[in-house]
Design a protein around this motif. Sequence first.
Motif, PDB file in Angstrom:
ATOM      1  N   GLN A  91      48.427  38.271  40.238  1.00 35.05           N
ATOM      2  CA  GLN A  91      47.971  37.340  39.208  1.00 35.05           C
ATOM      3  C   GLN A  91      47.423  36.055  39.828  1.00 35.05           C
ATOM      4  O   GLN A  91      46.372  35.551  39.437  1.00 35.05           O
ATOM      5  CB  GLN A  91      49.132  37.039  38.237  1.00 35.05           C
ATOM      6  CG  GLN A  91      48.711  36.343  36.957  1.00 35.05           C
ATOM      7  CD  GLN A  91      47.647  37.131  36.188  1.00 35.05           C
ATOM      8  OE1 GLN A  91      47.825  38.315  35.915  1.00 35.05           O
ATOM      9  NE2 GLN A  91      46.514  36.490  35.869  1.00 35.05           N
TER      10      GLN A  91
ATOM     11  N   THR B 262      38.989  33.868  39.818  1.00 40.20           N
ATOM     12  CA  THR B 262      38.251  33.408  38.632  1.00 40.20           C
ATOM     13  C   THR B 262      37.755  31.972  38.837  1.00 40.20           C
ATOM     14  O   THR B 262      36.605  31.663  38.564  1.00 40.20           O
ATOM     15  CB  THR B 262      39.172  33.471  37.387  1.00 40.20           C
ATOM     16  OG1 THR B 262      39.799  34.761  37.379  1.00 40.20           O
ATOM     17  CG2 THR B 262      38.389  33.301  36.105  1.00 40.20           C
ATOM     18  N   GLN B 263      38.639  31.139  39.371  1.00 40.43           N
ATOM     19  CA  GLN B 263      38.264  29.735  39.656  1.00 40.43           C
ATOM     20  C   GLN B 263      37.071  29.643  40.600  1.00 40.43           C
ATOM     21  O   GLN B 263      36.167  28.841  40.426  1.00 40.43           O
ATOM     22  CB  GLN B 263      39.417  29.023  40.381  1.00 40.43           C
ATOM     23  CG  GLN B 263      40.462  28.398  39.514  1.00 40.43           C
ATOM     24  CD  GLN B 263      41.627  27.956  40.419  1.00 40.43           C
ATOM     25  OE1 GLN B 263      41.441  27.576  41.575  1.00 40.43           O
ATOM     26  NE2 GLN B 263      42.831  28.026  39.886  1.00 40.43           N
TER      27      GLN B 263
ATOM     28  N   ASP C 226      43.639  34.752  39.445  1.00 38.46           N
ATOM     29  CA  ASP C 226      43.349  33.420  38.902  1.00 38.46           C
ATOM     30  C   ASP C 226      42.497  32.604  39.881  1.00 38.46           C
ATOM     31  O   ASP C 226      41.527  31.959  39.490  1.00 38.46           O
ATOM     32  CB  ASP C 226      44.647  32.649  38.605  1.00 38.46           C
ATOM     33  CG  ASP C 226      45.419  33.293  37.451  1.00 38.46           C
ATOM     34  OD1 ASP C 226      44.822  34.133  36.747  1.00 38.46           O
ATOM     35  OD2 ASP C 226      46.607  32.971  37.283  1.00 38.46           O
TER      36      ASP C 226
END
Lengths: 447, 88
Positions: free
Chosen positions: B61, B68-69, B65
């Motif tokens: 996860q 994605t950033q 994340d």
Amino acid sequence: MEQQKIIDTIQMISEEKLDIRTITMGISLLDCITGDTRATAERIYEKIMHKAAHLVQVADEIETEYGIPIVNKRISITPVAMLAGADPHPDFRLIARRLDDAAKALGVDFIGGYSATVQSGITPAEENLMRSMPEALSMTDRVCGSVNIGSTKAGMNMDAVKIMGQVIKDLSATGATNAMKLVVFCNAVEDNPFMAGAFWGVSEGDTAINTGVSGPGVVQRALAQVPEADFAQVCETIKQTAFKVSRMGQFVGKIAAERLHVPFNIVDLSLAPTPAPGDSVAEILETMGLGSVGAPGTTAALALLNDAVKKGGIMAAERVGGLSGAFIPVSEDGRMIEAAAAGQITVEKLEAMTAVCSVGLDMVAIPGDTPASSVSGMIADEAAIGMINAKTTAVRLIAVPGSQVGDMMEFGGIFGRAPVMAVNSASSAQFIARGGHIPAPIHSFKN
Amino acid sequence: MQAIITVVGQDKVGIVAGVSSKLAAMHINILDISQTIMEGSFTMMLLGGLPEDADFKAVQQALTDFGTQQDLTIRIQRQEIFDAMSSL
């Protein structure tokens, strides 16, 4: 760290839709028989809840850790008709209800085994179960049923064929999507992990894990890369791809069995399509050079595909079982749907194709006013192919109520949609009305 | 536990630095690493050693994340699956 190996694997999973189609836990329910069907139903519920308590959780963990999608988590059970014990009037609907409860509580997609094996003869309990199917399979959501009406060793039970034609009609009348939960088999296998035909045969152990792999997209892409190849090379390409896909099934099944503390049983090497683009068995045949599935040459293309898949897969897995071949469901295969809608493929061509692949007339929608005797005739034709050729064949027909040829029937999700296909309108009624038993073929007498 | 981490995205300054800092923060040891430009995309593969008590899902996860950033696709998969697919 071998980069190419990593890139290939990731590409197969993310772009070519390689997945584990199902992890199916087989559970024997013979030790749940009490002689009182209500009490048996409760013991069944308890046993399934206990044995499969962690099935979904383990499958999800494997999916997360290894990055391989596991599409379905399922359970197969001892054919329910065998669970009546001494109960003279078993109400199998009680069991169906508790099976559905267990499937929902556990979060499994389907539970298969509302089944009877009647190839030689029908016991009162088995007849009871067969006749209860329209109600049992329509009042539940996740219970699948099957009836084996013939085998190469036993011949074909035409009384059962007659009953099942009517059962398919009656079940379809309750709602067309209910009929996709029922399969009529010849030479059914006892370790099939795929629905709707899965059940856990009496010769199997108490509990075990079976896996069914998928991957038509992977095979199609591999063939697309060798457009000039001759047939020897085509077969080699399929074999090599099937090997990799089957290794995945073996690997995932072993880990799942280990974590669930049960034996690992078999890998089913089937190419199972979905309606998603690039996940089609028909497209593999077209990639071999056919303008559309259904064109002359289709049966030959399917025969070589089916055989090469087995040859490639068989060395990849310790134990191979189930149906192991290529599936040709109409509604679950994007290119097959288009070919059927365009009239490129007919029921008769599908029947010919089932002589060389697993399994049979699968997810085929027919007009709702097709007589029950014609449905029985279609069952008998498929079963004859299986019986004479010593292979599994099956029928999963949906007699869509109020439909005409060409109407589109929507099943939803991975079950897709199917155009209603024409059935020969000449009568089979007198043939089916004879009843009785077609003896086993001569080549079954091998002892 | 060993896992293969793959990072794919538009090439830009600081991808290796960013990903390796993130891994270091999670106590993931880089055992092998390679990087190339494939079909115009930055592609990095590395073999990471996760601590024995690592929560795989949490690590996954965190990497998703972070990806994605940074506008990157980051996958983490246990290493055994790559051997299982193609080795005898």
